[in-house]
Design an enzyme around this catalytic site. Structure first.
Site, PDB file in Angstrom:
ATOM      1  N   CYS A 107       1.098  20.458  27.480  1.00 53.39           N
ATOM      2  CA  CYS A 107       2.307  21.038  26.598  1.00 53.39           C
ATOM      3  C   CYS A 107       2.859  19.806  25.842  1.00 53.39           C
ATOM      4  O   CYS A 107       3.329  18.944  26.545  1.00 53.39           O
ATOM      5  CB  CYS A 107       2.951  21.819  27.203  1.00 53.39           C
ATOM      6  SG  CYS A 107       4.513  22.103  26.083  1.00 53.39           S
ATOM      7  N   CYS A 111       6.481  22.792  19.598  1.00 58.03           N
ATOM      8  CA  CYS A 111       6.222  23.910  18.614  1.00 58.03           C
ATOM      9  C   CYS A 111       7.509  24.954  18.596  1.00 58.03           C
ATOM     10  O   CYS A 111       7.797  25.727  17.935  1.00 58.03           O
ATOM     11  CB  CYS A 111       5.249  24.681  19.121  1.00 58.03           C
ATOM     12  SG  CYS A 111       3.821  23.728  19.778  1.00 58.03           S
ATOM     13  N   THR A 198      11.600  23.655  27.414  1.00 61.74           N
ATOM     14  CA  THR A 198      10.500  22.727  27.206  1.00 61.74           C
ATOM     15  C   THR A 198      10.895  21.391  26.327  1.00 61.74           C
ATOM     16  O   THR A 198      11.381  21.719  25.247  1.00 61.74           O
ATOM     17  CB  THR A 198       9.350  23.478  26.371  1.00 61.74           C
ATOM     18  OG1 THR A 198       8.762  24.540  27.314  1.00 61.74           O
ATOM     19  CG2 THR A 198       8.306  22.588  25.979  1.00 61.74           C
ATOM     20  N   GLU A 264       9.907  20.580  31.793  1.00 55.08           N
ATOM     21  CA  GLU A 264      10.837  21.777  31.469  1.00 55.08           C
ATOM     22  C   GLU A 264      12.033  21.436  32.206  1.00 55.08           C
ATOM     23  O   GLU A 264      11.930  20.691  33.456  1.00 55.08           O
ATOM     24  CB  GLU A 264      10.181  23.134  32.098  1.00 55.08           C
ATOM     25  CG  GLU A 264       9.416  23.765  31.231  1.00 55.08           C
ATOM     26  CD  GLU A 264       7.857  23.421  31.178  1.00 55.08           C
ATOM     27  OE1 GLU A 264       7.535  22.714  32.544  1.00 55.08           O
ATOM     28  OE2 GLU A 264       7.062  23.032  30.381  1.00 55.08           O
ATOM     29  N   HIS A 299       5.941  32.118  17.568  1.00 53.03           N
ATOM     30  CA  HIS A 299       5.459  31.202  18.913  1.00 53.03           C
ATOM     31  C   HIS A 299       4.361  31.928  19.534  1.00 53.03           C
ATOM     32  O   HIS A 299       3.620  31.156  20.133  1.00 53.03           O
ATOM     33  CB  HIS A 299       6.854  31.292  19.744  1.00 53.03           C
ATOM     34  CG  HIS A 299       6.692  29.912  20.610  1.00 53.03           C
ATOM     35  ND1 HIS A 299       6.407  28.832  20.223  1.00 53.03           N
ATOM     36  CD2 HIS A 299       6.810  30.214  21.976  1.00 53.03           C
ATOM     37  CE1 HIS A 299       6.507  28.149  21.187  1.00 53.03           C
ATOM     38  NE2 HIS A 299       6.913  28.717  22.476  1.00 53.03           N
ATOM     39  N   TYR A 303       0.452  29.623  20.374  1.00 57.79           N
ATOM     40  CA  TYR A 303      -0.197  29.724  21.685  1.00 57.79           C
ATOM     41  C   TYR A 303      -1.634  29.209  21.670  1.00 57.79           C
ATOM     42  O   TYR A 303      -2.208  29.016  22.630  1.00 57.79           O
ATOM     43  CB  TYR A 303       0.119  30.779  22.597  1.00 57.79           C
ATOM     44  CG  TYR A 303       1.213  30.280  23.642  1.00 57.79           C
ATOM     45  CD1 TYR A 303       2.563  30.335  22.808  1.00 57.79           C
ATOM     46  CD2 TYR A 303       1.117  29.976  25.009  1.00 57.79           C
ATOM     47  CE1 TYR A 303       3.787  30.208  23.779  1.00 57.79           C
ATOM     48  CE2 TYR A 303       2.320  29.553  25.555  1.00 57.79           C
ATOM     49  CZ  TYR A 303       3.591  29.761  25.056  1.00 57.79           C
ATOM     50  OH  TYR A 303       4.799  29.319  25.785  1.00 57.79           O
ATOM     51  N   CYS A 305      -2.368  26.614  21.092  1.00 54.88           N
ATOM     52  CA  CYS A 305      -2.230  25.223  21.649  1.00 54.88           C
ATOM     53  C   CYS A 305      -3.154  25.250  22.940  1.00 54.88           C
ATOM     54  O   CYS A 305      -4.016  24.299  23.339  1.00 54.88           O
ATOM     55  CB  CYS A 305      -1.058  24.689  21.999  1.00 54.88           C
ATOM     56  SG  CYS A 305      -0.160  25.802  23.351  1.00 54.88           S
ATOM     57  N   GLU A 453       2.781  28.976  32.151  1.00 56.81           N
ATOM     58  CA  GLU A 453       3.421  28.789  30.561  1.00 56.81           C
ATOM     59  C   GLU A 453       2.649  29.745  29.780  1.00 56.81           C
ATOM     60  O   GLU A 453       3.247  30.690  29.124  1.00 56.81           O
ATOM     61  CB  GLU A 453       3.506  27.585  30.046  1.00 56.81           C
ATOM     62  CG  GLU A 453       4.151  27.584  28.829  1.00 56.81           C
ATOM     63  CD  GLU A 453       4.476  26.010  28.310  1.00 56.81           C
ATOM     64  OE1 GLU A 453       3.856  25.228  28.489  1.00 56.81           O
ATOM     65  OE2 GLU A 453       5.490  25.787  27.779  1.00 56.81           O
TER      66      GLU A 453
HETATM   67  C1  LIG Z   1       6.642  26.753  31.362  1.00 58.32           C
HETATM   68  C2  LIG Z   1       7.493  27.261  30.563  1.00 58.32           C
HETATM   69  C3  LIG Z   1       7.927  26.934  29.543  1.00 58.32           C
HETATM   70  C4  LIG Z   1       8.953  27.709  28.812  1.00 58.32           C
HETATM   71  N1  LIG Z   1       9.662  26.964  27.685  1.00 58.32           N
HETATM   72  C5  LIG Z   1      10.819  27.482  27.113  1.00 58.32           C
HETATM   73  C6  LIG Z   1      11.288  26.955  26.041  1.00 58.32           C
HETATM   74  O1  LIG Z   1      11.003  25.932  25.529  1.00 58.32           O
HETATM   75  N2  LIG Z   1      12.309  27.796  25.334  1.00 58.32           N
HETATM   76  C7  LIG Z   1      12.672  28.986  25.816  1.00 58.32           C
HETATM   77  O2  LIG Z   1      13.940  29.472  25.353  1.00 58.32           O
HETATM   78  N3  LIG Z   1      12.156  29.690  26.638  1.00 58.32           N
HETATM   79  C8  LIG Z   1      11.147  28.883  27.416  1.00 58.32           C
HETATM   80  N4  LIG Z   1      10.123  29.536  28.335  1.00 58.32           N
HETATM   81  C9  LIG Z   1      10.877  30.887  28.718  1.00 58.32           C
HETATM   82  C10 LIG Z   1      10.057  32.078  28.752  1.00 58.32           C
HETATM   83  O3  LIG Z   1      10.203  32.773  27.247  1.00 58.32           O
HETATM   84  C11 LIG Z   1      10.300  33.079  29.769  1.00 58.32           C
HETATM   85  O4  LIG Z   1       9.703  32.603  31.038  1.00 58.32           O
HETATM   86  C12 LIG Z   1       9.935  34.395  29.523  1.00 58.32           C
HETATM   87  O5  LIG Z   1      10.655  35.061  28.181  1.00 58.32           O
HETATM   88  C13 LIG Z   1      10.303  35.512  30.804  1.00 58.32           C
HETATM   89  O6  LIG Z   1      11.658  35.259  31.191  1.00 58.32           O
HETATM   90  P1  LIG Z   1      11.885  34.968  32.905  1.00 58.32           P
HETATM   91  O7  LIG Z   1      11.018  33.821  33.152  1.00 58.32           O
HETATM   92  O8  LIG Z   1      13.349  35.054  32.859  1.00 58.32           O
HETATM   93  O9  LIG Z   1      11.186  35.955  33.506  1.00 58.32           O
HETATM   94  P2  LIG Z   1      11.945  37.683  33.768  1.00 58.32           P
HETATM   95  O10 LIG Z   1      12.318  37.946  32.633  1.00 58.32           O
HETATM   96  O11 LIG Z   1      12.549  37.480  35.095  1.00 58.32           O
HETATM   97  O12 LIG Z   1      10.584  38.306  33.909  1.00 58.32           O
HETATM   98  C14 LIG Z   1       9.612  38.617  35.380  1.00 58.32           C
HETATM   99  C15 LIG Z   1       9.161  39.966  35.157  1.00 58.32           C
HETATM  100  O13 LIG Z   1      10.198  40.940  34.882  1.00 58.32           O
HETATM  101  C16 LIG Z   1       9.700  41.726  34.120  1.00 58.32           C
HETATM  102  N5  LIG Z   1      11.203  42.353  33.515  1.00 58.32           N
HETATM  103  C17 LIG Z   1      12.157  41.329  32.799  1.00 58.32           C
HETATM  104  N6  LIG Z   1      13.110  42.075  32.304  1.00 58.32           N
HETATM  105  C18 LIG Z   1      12.840  43.230  32.694  1.00 58.32           C
HETATM  106  C19 LIG Z   1      13.523  44.321  32.315  1.00 58.32           C
HETATM  107  N7  LIG Z   1      14.512  44.610  31.719  1.00 58.32           N
HETATM  108  N8  LIG Z   1      12.847  45.812  32.646  1.00 58.32           N
HETATM  109  C20 LIG Z   1      11.670  45.790  33.126  1.00 58.32           C
HETATM  110  N9  LIG Z   1      10.887  44.495  33.420  1.00 58.32           N
HETATM  111  C21 LIG Z   1      11.596  43.557  33.206  1.00 58.32           C
HETATM  112  C22 LIG Z   1       8.976  40.852  33.227  1.00 58.32           C
HETATM  113  O14 LIG Z   1       8.024  41.896  32.210  1.00 58.32           O
HETATM  114  C23 LIG Z   1       8.135  40.187  34.120  1.00 58.32           C
HETATM  115  O15 LIG Z   1       6.933  40.972  34.745  1.00 58.32           O
HETATM  116  C24 LIG Z   1       9.291  28.697  29.127  1.00 58.32           C
HETATM  117  C25 LIG Z   1       8.908  29.483  30.119  1.00 58.32           C
HETATM  118  C26 LIG Z   1       7.740  28.873  31.003  1.00 58.32           C
HETATM  119  C27 LIG Z   1       7.165  29.512  32.305  1.00 58.32           C
HETATM  120  S1  SF4 Z   2       2.988  26.228  21.860  1.00 61.90           S
HETATM  121 FE1  SF4 Z   2       2.053  25.287  23.448  1.00 61.90          FE
HETATM  122  S2  SF4 Z   2       1.926  23.125  23.320  1.00 61.90           S
HETATM  123 FE2  SF4 Z   2       3.568  24.173  21.937  1.00 61.90          FE
HETATM  124  S3  SF4 Z   2       5.693  24.090  22.784  1.00 61.90           S
HETATM  125 FE3  SF4 Z   2       4.421  25.815  23.499  1.00 61.90          FE
HETATM  126  S4  SF4 Z   2       3.103  25.851  25.349  1.00 61.90           S
HETATM  127 FE4  SF4 Z   2       3.782  23.738  24.507  1.00 61.90          FE
END
Ligand SMILES: Cc1cc2nc3c(=O)[nH]c(=O)nc-3n(C[C@H](O)[C@H](O)[C@H](O)COP(=O)(O)OP(=O)(O)OC[C@H]3O[C@@H](n4cnc5c(N)ncnc54)[C@H](O)[C@@H]3O)c2cc1C
Ligand code: SF4
Length: 511
Positions: A107, A111, A198, A264, A299, A303, A305, A453
Site C-alpha cells: 500500500c 489514495c 493509512t 497504519e 475509494h 482498490y 491498487c 485491508e
Molecule cells: C489496513 C487498513 C487500512 C485502513 N486505512 C484507513 C484509512 O486510511 N482511513 C480510514 O478512515 N479508514 C481506514 N481503514 C478503516 C476501514 O474503513 C474499516 O476497517 C472498515 O470501515 C471497517 O470498520 P472496523 O474495522 O471498525 O470494523 P467493524 O465496523 O467493527 O466491522 C467488523 C464486522 O462487524 C460488522 N458490523 C459493523 N457494524 C455493524 C452494524 N452496525 N451492524 C451489523 N454489523 C456490523 C461488519 O460488517 C464486519 O463484518 C483501514 C482499515 C484497514 C484494515
Molecule cells: S487504494 Fe490501495 S494503495 Fe491506495 S491507500 Fe488504499 S489500499 Fe493503499
C-alpha cells in the site's frame, strides 16, 4: 499552541525531497511503548516512507501517468492532489494505482487523501448551494496551498466507533467518534480518535471526516477539517504488522520485500484546534451520508491498487514454480491462469467504474458507484484466493524455512545451500528470497495491505452489498423478464423511462 496554518514551505518534487520534508517534525508517535524520536530513521517505519517516496519518483519518471499540471497553480503536481475533470482523469488514477502496486508490492498510502479531496470538492459545493455557506471557496484555497507544496494528505474517516449498534450521540463515551469539543471565534477544537489510519505519519496534512450517516442529535460529530499532522494535541499509536520486527534485525532477506511496506496507526485527538479557514463542515449532519457515499464510491474502485500488487504475487508464484522445476506442469499453468483471471476481474471492474464516470455539480467527475462497489466486493475475496494459489505453488518451505542468519553462517549456510536448492543453476538464496516475498505478501507485513485491508478498507464486505442492493434496479429487471415471458402488466409503465434512471442510465448513455 502550534498555529494550524499553512507554512510557506518549498514545493516537494522528488522522493528524496519528500523524505527530507519529514525530518525534524514534532510528531508524537508511540511504538512498542516508547516515543519514537525520529520516525524517518526507524527501521520499522522507513519502508512505509519509501513506498510514499515512490509516488514522487514515479511522477518524475512517468509524468503523464502520475503527474498533472495544476489548474490552480499551473505547475506540475502529483496526480494524487488533482481534482478529476474528466473520465480520463479517473481512469488515469487507476492506471497510476496499478503501476504503483507493481512497483511497491504494498500500500503506497496516498489514495485515501486523493479520494477525500475529490469527494470534498463536490460535497462542499452542494452544501454551499443549499445553505449559503462558504466551504467550497475555503476548500479551494486549501487545495491551492496543497498544490503549491505538492504535499501528502491522508484521509481520516474511520472512528473507533465503540458499540457498533449505536449512533455517536448514544455512545457511553462521547469520544468514540471524533467530534467538535468547543467553538471559538477563530475556529473549532476536536476530540476523539480515528482507527487504522493509512500513511498518517508519512503525510503532511490530514483530512478529518465523519465515518457514517448522522442525525440531528449527532450535530457536533458532523465535522470536516484539514490539519497538519504535527498539530498540537495529536498522538499516534503505531499499528503492529505481522513479522514487522524482521526489519529491525539488520538483514534484507527475511523481510521479504526489501524496500517497501504500508503503514497504519491510531490517531488520538485531544482538543486539537482547526482554524475556520480549514473547516469544511461544521454541523451539517444531513451531508455526512453524502460525503461518506462519495468517498467510498471513489475509494472502492481505488482498490485496483490490489491488481498491481497481485501482478507481483503472480510473478512470484510463476518464478517459484520455475525455481522448483515445475513450471511446465499443466496444473501450474492453469493456476497461474486462474490467478490472472481473478486479478484482471478486479482491474476490469475498477477501470470500468472510472470509464463510466460522470460530472457532479461542482464539475468534479465521480466514478460509477455500482461498479466501484462491485470492484471492492471482488477485492474482499479474490486476493485471498490468489494468495492461496501462490502458497500452493510455493510449497511448505515458505513457512518452515530457516532464517537469513543461518544462511550467513559458514557451516549451516553451506548445508542450507545444498539442501534448499531447487532446479539446477538457480542460486538457493534466490529461491529463499522468492519464498520470503510470497510469505511477506500472504502472511507477513504486506499481507496487511494485500489481504485484510482488501477485506475491510473502504468498508467491510456488507457495506458494499448494501450499496449494490440499493442500486440493482430489480423492478426494471423484473419487467424485462415479464415482457419476454409474455406476462401482461397492469400499470403499463414504460420500461425505457425506468431504464433511464439510476445505474442503467449510465450503462446505456451514448457519449
Ligand atoms: C489496513 C487498513 C487500512 C485502513 N486505512 C484507513 C484509512 O486510511 N482511513 C480510514 O478512515 N479508514 C481506514 N481503514 C478503516 C476501514 O474503513 C474499516 O476497517 C472498515 O470501515 C471497517 O470498520 P472496523 O474495522 O471498525 O470494523 P467493524 O465496523 O467493527 O466491522 C467488523 C464486522 O462487524 C460488522 N458490523 C459493523 N457494524 C455493524 C452494524 N452496525 N451492524 C451489523 N454489523 C456490523 C461488519 O460488517 C464486519 O463484518 C483501514 C482499515 C484497514 C484494515
Ligand atoms: S487504494 Fe490501495 S494503495 Fe491506495 S491507500 Fe488504499 S489500499 Fe493503499
Amino acid at each position: 499552541m502550534v498555529p494550524n496554518t499553512i507554512p510557506d514551505t518549498k514545493k516537494i518534487t522528488s522522493g528524496e525531497a519528500y523524505i527530507n520534508s519529514l525530518r525534524g517534525r514534532n510528531l508524537r508517535v508511540y511504538l512498542f511503548g516508547e516515543l519514537v524520536e525520529e520516525p524517518l530513521d526507524h527501521p520499522m517505519i522507513r519502508p512505509s516512507i519509501n513506498a510514499v517516496a515512490e509516488t514522487y519518483d514515479l511522477a518524475l519518471r512517468e509524468p503523464e501517468l502520475a503527474a498533472v499540471i495544476s489548474p490552480l497553480t499551473n505547475e506540475r503536481i502529483s496526480r494524487f492532489l488533482h481534482i478529476c475533470e474528466s473520465t480520463d482523469d479517473l481512469v488515469l488514477q487507476n492506471k497510476m494505482q496499478r503501476k504503483l502496486g507493481q512497483n511497491t508490492g504494498t500500500c503506497f498510502q496516498r489514495c485515501v487523501g486523493m479520494d477525500a479531496l475529490n469527494s470534498l470538492h463536490s460535497v462542499t459545493f452542494e452544501m454551499d448551494e443549499k445553505n449559503g455557506t462558504d466551504y467550497h471557496s475555503r476548500f479551494l484555497d486549501f487545495l491551492t496551498a496543497m498544490h503549491r507544496q505538492n504535499a501528502v494528505i491522508s484521509g481520516a474517516m474511520t472512528d473507533v466507533k465503540g458499540d457498533r449498534s449505536l449512533p455517536p450521540h448514544q455512545q457511553e463515551d462521547p469520544d468514540m467518534f471524533v467530534h467538535i469539543s468547543r467553538w471559538t471565534e477563530k475556529g473549532i477544537f476536536i476530540s476523539g480518535a480515528k482507527a487504522h489510519q493509512t500513511g498518517c505519519i508519512n503525510s503532511h496534512w490530514m483530512l478529518v471526516m465523519p465515518t457514517m450517516r448522522l442525525g440531528e442529535k449527532d450535530k457536533e460529530y458532523a465535522v470536516v477539517g484539514a490539519l497538519p499532522v504535527d498539530s498540537q494535541g495529536i498522538t499516534y499509536i503505531y499499528g503492529r504488522q505481522s513479522c514487522d520486527k524482521r526489519s529491525m534485525e539488520g538483514g534484507n532477506l527475511d523481510v521479504g520485500n526489501v524496500k517497501f511496506s504500508g503503514q497504519e496507526a491510531m490517531v488520538i485527538f485531544e482538543d486539537v484546534f482547526i482554524p475556520k479557514e480549514h473547516v469544511f463542515m461544521d454541523g451539517e449532519y444531513d451531508f455526512a451520508a453524502l460525503l461518506v457515499e462519495r468517498f467510498t464510491t471513489y475509494h472502492r474502485r481505488s482498490y485496483v491498487c490490489k491488481s498491481g500488487v497481485g501482478d507481483v504475487l503472480i510473478g512470484a508464484a510463476a518464478a517459484i514454480a520455475e525455481m522448483n522445476g515445475v513450471a511446465k506442469a499443466s496444473h501450474i499453468k492453469d493456476k497461474l491462469v486462474q490467478m490472472t483471471h481473478l486479478n484482471e476481474t478486479i482491474y476490469g471492474t475498477g477501470i470500468a467504474s472510472s470509464f463510466q464516470g460522470f460530472p457532479t455539480k461542482s464539475g468534479c467527475y465521480l466514478c460509477d458507484p455500482m461498479l466501484s462497489n462491485v470492484c471492492k466486493h471482488h477485492v474482499t475475496k479474490m486476493p485471498y484466493e490468489i494468495g492461496r494459489l501462490s502458497q500452493d505453488l510455493a510449497g511448505g518451505l515458505m513457512v518452515t524455512m530457516p532464517s537469513e542468519k543461518e544462511l550467513e553462517d559458514p557451516k549451516i549456510g553451506t548445508i542450507l545451500k545444498k539442501y534448499l536448492r531447487g532446479k539446477a543453476g538457480i542460486p538457493t538464496e534466490d529461491r529463499m528470497r522468492m519464498l520470503r516475498l510470497i510469505e511477506n505478501m500472504t502472511l507477513g507485513r504486506n499481507a496487511v495491505g494485500y489481504l485484510t485491508e482488501s477485506l475491510h478498507g473502504a468498508g467491510s464486505p456488507q457495506s458494499q452489498r448494501i450499496q449494490i442492493g440499493r442500486m440493482m434496479q430489480l423492478e426494471y429487471k423484473k419487467r424485462l423478464a415479464k415482457i419476454l415471458a409474455g406476462i401482461e402488466m397492469k400499470d403499463n409503465k414504460d420500461v425505457l423511462a425506468i431504464e433511464l434512471a439510476g445505474y442503467f442510465s449510465r450503462v446505456f448513455k451514448i457519449n
